[in-house]
Design an enzyme around this catalytic site. Sequence first.
Site, mmCIF file in Angstrom:
data_model
loop_
_atom_site.group_PDB
_atom_site.id
_atom_site.type_symbol
_atom_site.label_atom_id
_atom_site.label_comp_id
_atom_site.label_asym_id
_atom_site.label_seq_id
_atom_site.Cartn_x
_atom_site.Cartn_y
_atom_site.Cartn_z
ATOM 1 C CB CYS A 25 -0.894 0.053 1.221
ATOM 2 S SG CYS A 25 -1.968 -1.360 1.358
ATOM 3 N NE ARG A 60 4.952 1.718 -0.858
ATOM 4 C CZ ARG A 60 5.559 2.153 0.225
ATOM 5 N NH1 ARG A 60 6.549 2.992 0.102
ATOM 6 N NH2 ARG A 60 5.180 1.775 1.414
ATOM 7 C CD1 TRP A 79 0.202 -6.232 -2.868
ATOM 8 C CD2 TRP A 79 0.016 -6.777 -0.696
ATOM 9 N NE1 TRP A 79 0.712 -7.494 -2.698
ATOM 10 C CE2 TRP A 79 0.606 -7.860 -1.389
ATOM 11 C CE3 TRP A 79 -0.191 -6.893 0.674
ATOM 12 C CZ2 TRP A 79 0.989 -9.036 -0.746
ATOM 13 C CZ3 TRP A 79 0.185 -8.062 1.301
ATOM 14 C CH2 TRP A 79 0.764 -9.113 0.591
ATOM 15 C CG ASN A 121 1.084 0.884 4.235
ATOM 16 O OD1 ASN A 121 0.853 -0.329 4.226
ATOM 17 N ND2 ASN A 121 2.279 1.388 3.986
ATOM 18 N N GLY A 122 -1.177 -0.901 6.328
ATOM 19 C CA GLY A 122 -0.925 -1.679 7.538
ATOM 20 C C GLY A 122 -2.079 -2.628 7.829
ATOM 21 C CD GLU A 126 17.880 -14.316 -4.497
ATOM 22 O OE1 GLU A 126 17.255 -14.585 -3.461
ATOM 23 O OE2 GLU A 126 17.586 -13.335 -5.214
ATOM 24 C CE LYS A 137 14.716 -12.942 -7.319
ATOM 25 N NZ LYS A 137 15.454 -12.367 -6.238
ATOM 26 C CD GLU A 163 10.800 -12.823 -6.463
ATOM 27 O OE1 GLU A 163 12.019 -12.685 -6.374
ATOM 28 O OE2 GLU A 163 9.999 -12.121 -5.804
ATOM 29 C CG HIS A 177 19.330 -36.806 5.062
ATOM 30 N ND1 HIS A 177 19.667 -37.951 5.755
ATOM 31 C CD2 HIS A 177 20.497 -36.206 4.729
ATOM 32 C CE1 HIS A 177 20.979 -38.019 5.864
ATOM 33 N NE2 HIS A 177 21.510 -36.972 5.251
ATOM 34 C CE LYS A 188 12.462 -3.620 -5.415
ATOM 35 N NZ LYS A 188 13.225 -4.861 -5.647
HETATM 36 C C1 AGP Z 1 13.013 -10.718 -3.726
HETATM 37 O O1 AGP Z 1 13.056 -11.000 -5.061
HETATM 38 C C2 AGP Z 1 11.756 -10.400 -3.131
HETATM 39 N N1 AGP Z 1 10.818 -9.819 -3.933
HETATM 40 C C3 AGP Z 1 11.645 -10.309 -1.638
HETATM 41 O O2 AGP Z 1 11.966 -11.555 -1.147
HETATM 42 C C4 AGP Z 1 12.461 -9.222 -0.895
HETATM 43 O O3 AGP Z 1 13.812 -9.514 -0.967
HETATM 44 C C5 AGP Z 1 11.970 -9.150 0.562
HETATM 45 O O4 AGP Z 1 10.626 -8.774 0.568
HETATM 46 C C6 AGP Z 1 12.768 -8.215 1.417
HETATM 47 O O5 AGP Z 1 12.696 -6.902 0.962
HETATM 48 P P1 AGP Z 1 13.705 -5.799 1.475
HETATM 49 O O6 AGP Z 1 15.068 -6.186 0.982
HETATM 50 O O7 AGP Z 1 13.226 -4.525 0.859
HETATM 51 O O8 AGP Z 1 13.652 -5.800 2.960
#
Ligand code: AGP
Length: 607
Positions: free
Chosen positions: A2, A27, A74, A99-100, A479, A483, A486, A502, A602
Amino acid sequence: MCGIVGAVGHDRCGAVLLDALKRLEYRGYDSSGIVTLHNGQIDLRRAVGKLVHLETALAAQPLNGHIGIGHTRWATHGGVSEVNAHPHVAANRVSIVHNGIIENSTLLKKFLVSKGHKFKSQTDTEVIVHLITENLKTENIVDSIKKTLKALHGSFALGIIFKDKPDLIVGARRGSPLAVGYGPNENYLGSDSYALKSMTNKITYLNDGEFCVIKKDHVEFFSEDGTKINKKVLELSSEEEKYDKGDYKHFMAKEIEEQPLTLKNGIKEYIDNANDDINIYNFPWKKNEISSITLIGCGTAYHSCLMAKYWFEELTSLDVSVDIASEFRYRKNRFKKDSLYVFVSQSGETADTYAALDLCNKNGMKTCAVVNVIESSIARDSEFVLPIHCGTEIGVASTKAFLGQILILYILALKLGILRGDLERKHLSRKLNDLKKLPELIEQTLLTDNKIQNISSTFNEAKGSMFLGRGFSYPIALEGALKLKELSYVHAEGYPAGEMKHGPLALIEEGMPVVVLAPRDNYYKKTISNMQEVIARGAKVLLITNKSSDEVISENIWETIEVESTNEDLLPFLLTIPLQKLAYYSALKKGFDIDKPRNLAKSVTVE
Ligand code: AGP
């Protein structure tokens, strides 16, 4: 996530607020809206989906007035619909953007319904605006806000306007970021300085618990108990960074390609060439003041922390632990005086990471932030800040910020290694020399494009995939899987290669794509054995290793990608590149929204 904007005093309020909302698009959001006061009436426009829909609604029915608030939503409470979009209005008297999350909204709603309030949406936000209206029956504006905030549990940033007070906006903050901007005979409210930057570079940030009354010619600030407080006006750089995609199709593609440059910037900033040393001379703690380090982050930033753990253990004698912020903040932590807590965050606004920092601050811990956005809440509230100098990152999937974070964490590990006498000067010199060559190696590794484009189809067609690595390569495997998940919405699992037997080995079936990260490091032979175990069970292995004169001794590898070679410490940087590209091309082939993947934001400002 938001975003909030507000403006008072501007004669084209609707247009100004729409422009400011556009700056908050990065965002992540699913609906939007703006409300203004005009001729004594509350005038509202809302739309589901991209801001262009709100823009169309505004073109058909423009919003006039000198005061207004706007929002990108959001969804948390209540689905994505126009009726749930903000701003919300109660009794045609008060309007709010939020927002929240309000944790006690169900209880409050019950109380308000018993008082005769009628609700239109399923949101927690609508409760706040009704509660203010209820409190206004007996209180003035400041007291009704004070009383309302006291009743709310949870986190919020709020913007509020009142039909009967057409000259003011109220802003309030607990947990979620909020800033006031100052213009000539007009003032503003915004979730971050970036939203306000098109209008002003003079900013005041609200701290937790504070609220403010913004008029066109002055702003008053209050602490939670209603006491008036004075706050500093900060002057931010008025230079606007260029945010366009240039010739790239997506910000993410641009941000991947920018990595040699952003790493160069980081290296320039933190390496003192003249003295062959690390330029963190203002490090605030002495060597005997720190004996352990805890690294905290979320998502990609958490992976950076995990990566750093390997380097800190290798280069220093510190005890190192790593934590996911949302877990850390509710655990029974044993705070020790000689611990350093490092908070890693691109945005510097992630609610869980901020809450973890806040907890450490309240317990008197040493805190350090590794952030990209230097004006962010996490940067402002940490004792010491190490900016990653990556420039704005727009793609929701973090790329250049990840390499930026691990670069600075690596440099911090070298710094602490030297400071504590764990690392010899001659070794530091060698490592710094290798580090300076890294941007060029990244540039060369970025050239492996075509092969990855072809390979990506297999990952899209499969039921799922696995990403395996050991040691330094394990966080990179996590990581890489994140990627792909997402961006392409396909299931991908990152795993330590040695753990497969395991349990997860049961997932391997004929044709399943498995990425194996096996650079020629200490773990190489072990990882190759693990790779053979998955090949024997039918996996289609994409091996990512570094160039070497020794051939890989294994049969039936489906595809191999070779990155450039460097010292063991730095190989993780290079291994990351093909994984970023794999995720990018998979999503591109599927035609997905690469810069704004579904359901994601974001800046994650709710917990
Ligand atoms: C990464 O590709 C993400 N979209 C997400 O995991 C991100 O790294 C996470 O939300 C943390 O965000 P920040 O680095 O702004 O704290």
